[in-house]
Design a protein around this motif. Structure first.
Motif, mmCIF file in Angstrom:
data_model
loop_
_atom_site.group_PDB
_atom_site.id
_atom_site.type_symbol
_atom_site.label_atom_id
_atom_site.label_comp_id
_atom_site.label_asym_id
_atom_site.label_seq_id
_atom_site.Cartn_x
_atom_site.Cartn_y
_atom_site.Cartn_z
ATOM 1 N N ALA A 106 0.095 4.419 0.133
ATOM 2 C CA ALA A 106 -0.502 5.629 0.713
ATOM 3 C C ALA A 106 0.409 6.209 1.791
ATOM 4 C CB ALA A 106 -1.865 5.309 1.295
ATOM 5 N N HIS A 121 -7.384 -4.327 -6.972
ATOM 6 C CA HIS A 121 -6.511 -4.906 -7.992
ATOM 7 C C HIS A 121 -7.072 -6.256 -8.404
ATOM 8 C CE1 HIS A 121 -4.702 -7.845 -5.196
ATOM 9 N NE2 HIS A 121 -4.821 -6.888 -4.311
ATOM 10 N N VAL A 130 -0.753 -0.760 -4.676
ATOM 11 C CA VAL A 130 -2.063 -0.125 -4.726
ATOM 12 C C VAL A 130 -1.957 1.275 -4.122
ATOM 13 C CG1 VAL A 130 -3.361 -2.277 -4.688
ATOM 14 C CG2 VAL A 130 -2.754 -1.186 -2.545
ATOM 15 N N ASN A 131 -2.948 2.114 -4.379
ATOM 16 C CA ASN A 131 -3.001 3.505 -3.934
ATOM 17 C C ASN A 131 -1.800 4.309 -4.439
ATOM 18 O OD1 ASN A 131 -5.437 3.372 -2.530
ATOM 19 N ND2 ASN A 131 -4.424 2.574 -0.703
ATOM 20 N N TYR A 151 -1.420 0.047 -9.442
ATOM 21 C CA TYR A 151 -2.803 0.484 -9.616
ATOM 22 C C TYR A 151 -3.028 1.751 -8.800
ATOM 23 C CZ TYR A 151 -3.245 -4.135 -11.551
ATOM 24 O OH TYR A 151 -3.053 -5.241 -12.321
ATOM 25 N N ALA A 152 -3.775 2.699 -9.380
ATOM 26 C CA ALA A 152 -4.008 3.987 -8.733
ATOM 27 C C ALA A 152 -4.947 3.856 -7.546
ATOM 28 C CB ALA A 152 -4.576 4.982 -9.746
ATOM 29 N N GLY A 153 -5.899 2.961 -7.605
ATOM 30 C CA GLY A 153 -6.886 2.839 -6.540
ATOM 31 C C GLY A 153 -6.570 1.734 -5.561
ATOM 32 N N GLU A 154 -7.583 1.406 -4.771
ATOM 33 C CA GLU A 154 -7.452 0.405 -3.720
ATOM 34 C C GLU A 154 -7.563 -1.026 -4.245
ATOM 35 O OE1 GLU A 154 -6.772 -0.534 0.190
ATOM 36 O OE2 GLU A 154 -7.075 1.524 -0.482
ATOM 37 N N ASP A 195 -1.860 6.764 -6.347
ATOM 38 C CA ASP A 195 -2.168 8.192 -6.388
ATOM 39 C C ASP A 195 -1.943 8.877 -5.047
ATOM 40 O OD1 ASP A 195 -4.205 6.715 -5.297
ATOM 41 O OD2 ASP A 195 -5.820 7.870 -6.204
ATOM 42 N N LYS A 196 -1.719 8.126 -3.973
ATOM 43 C CA LYS A 196 -1.522 8.696 -2.645
ATOM 44 C C LYS A 196 -0.071 8.604 -2.180
ATOM 45 C CE LYS A 196 -6.208 7.536 -1.433
ATOM 46 N NZ LYS A 196 -7.043 6.547 -0.793
ATOM 47 N N GLU A 214 0.396 5.737 -11.877
ATOM 48 C CA GLU A 214 1.083 4.454 -11.996
ATOM 49 C C GLU A 214 2.462 4.625 -12.603
ATOM 50 O OE1 GLU A 214 -1.744 5.010 -13.875
ATOM 51 O OE2 GLU A 214 -3.299 4.202 -12.562
ATOM 52 N N ASP A 222 0.856 -1.180 0.000
ATOM 53 C CA ASP A 222 0.000 0.000 0.000
ATOM 54 C C ASP A 222 0.897 1.236 0.000
ATOM 55 O OD1 ASP A 222 -2.079 1.747 0.138
ATOM 56 O OD2 ASP A 222 -2.641 1.265 2.200
#
Length: 141
Positions: A19, A128, A55-56, A123-126, A58-59, A96, A17
């Motif tokens: 983030a 996959h 994942v995440n 992956y930009a979001g949570e 973008d954060k 990404e 993660d």
């Protein structure tokens, strides 16, 4: 004495993660896992590492003034075709690629490096699509 060469290496799936983690710290841990440097049977000329799912994206955190001062450039192939964008714009458009660029710069160049590129999934979001591989969670501090 013969040289030991690992055969039938088990490659695990790991979820990270991103983030709130600084980009450089994340990239070094991910590149090390993809290479397989955490394993006792590490061989520099073989792909013995794990598959890593980030994942995440973008954060992810960039420290200092890197959001505005760090510049990604690419060449289109035409005269005057040098395109640049800051890290802030790159994170907004395609987060990404920012993580992939940082990790791929830490992998070896050549045939082995190109083979290791397929071991990273960002992956930009949570969510996959790799839940069927039953990945384990990796905590980065």
């Amino acid at each position: 004495m013969k040289t030991y060469v690992p055969k039938d290496v088990e490659q695990n799936w790991i979820v990270v993660d991103a983030a709130g983690i600084p980009l450089g710290r994340l990239a070094t841990v991910v590149a090390s896992r993809i290479r397989g440097k955490h394993r006792p049977d590490f061989t520099p000329n073989l792909s013995t590492g794990d598959f890593v799912v980030v994942v995440n994206a973008d954060k992810v955190a960039l420290t200092g003034k890197k959001l505005d001062n760090k510049v990604y450039t690419r060449y289109t192939g035409y005269q005057g075709g040098l395109k640049t964008e800051t890290a802030r714009v790159a994170l907004a458009k395609h987060p990404e690629r920012v993580i992939e660029h940082a990790v791929f710069g830490m992998l070896p160049k050549g045939r082995l490096g190109r083979a290791l590129h397929t071991h990273l999934k960002v992956y930009a979001g949570e969510t996959h699509p790799h839940s069927a591989q039953k990945p384990t969670q990796l905590e980065i501090k």
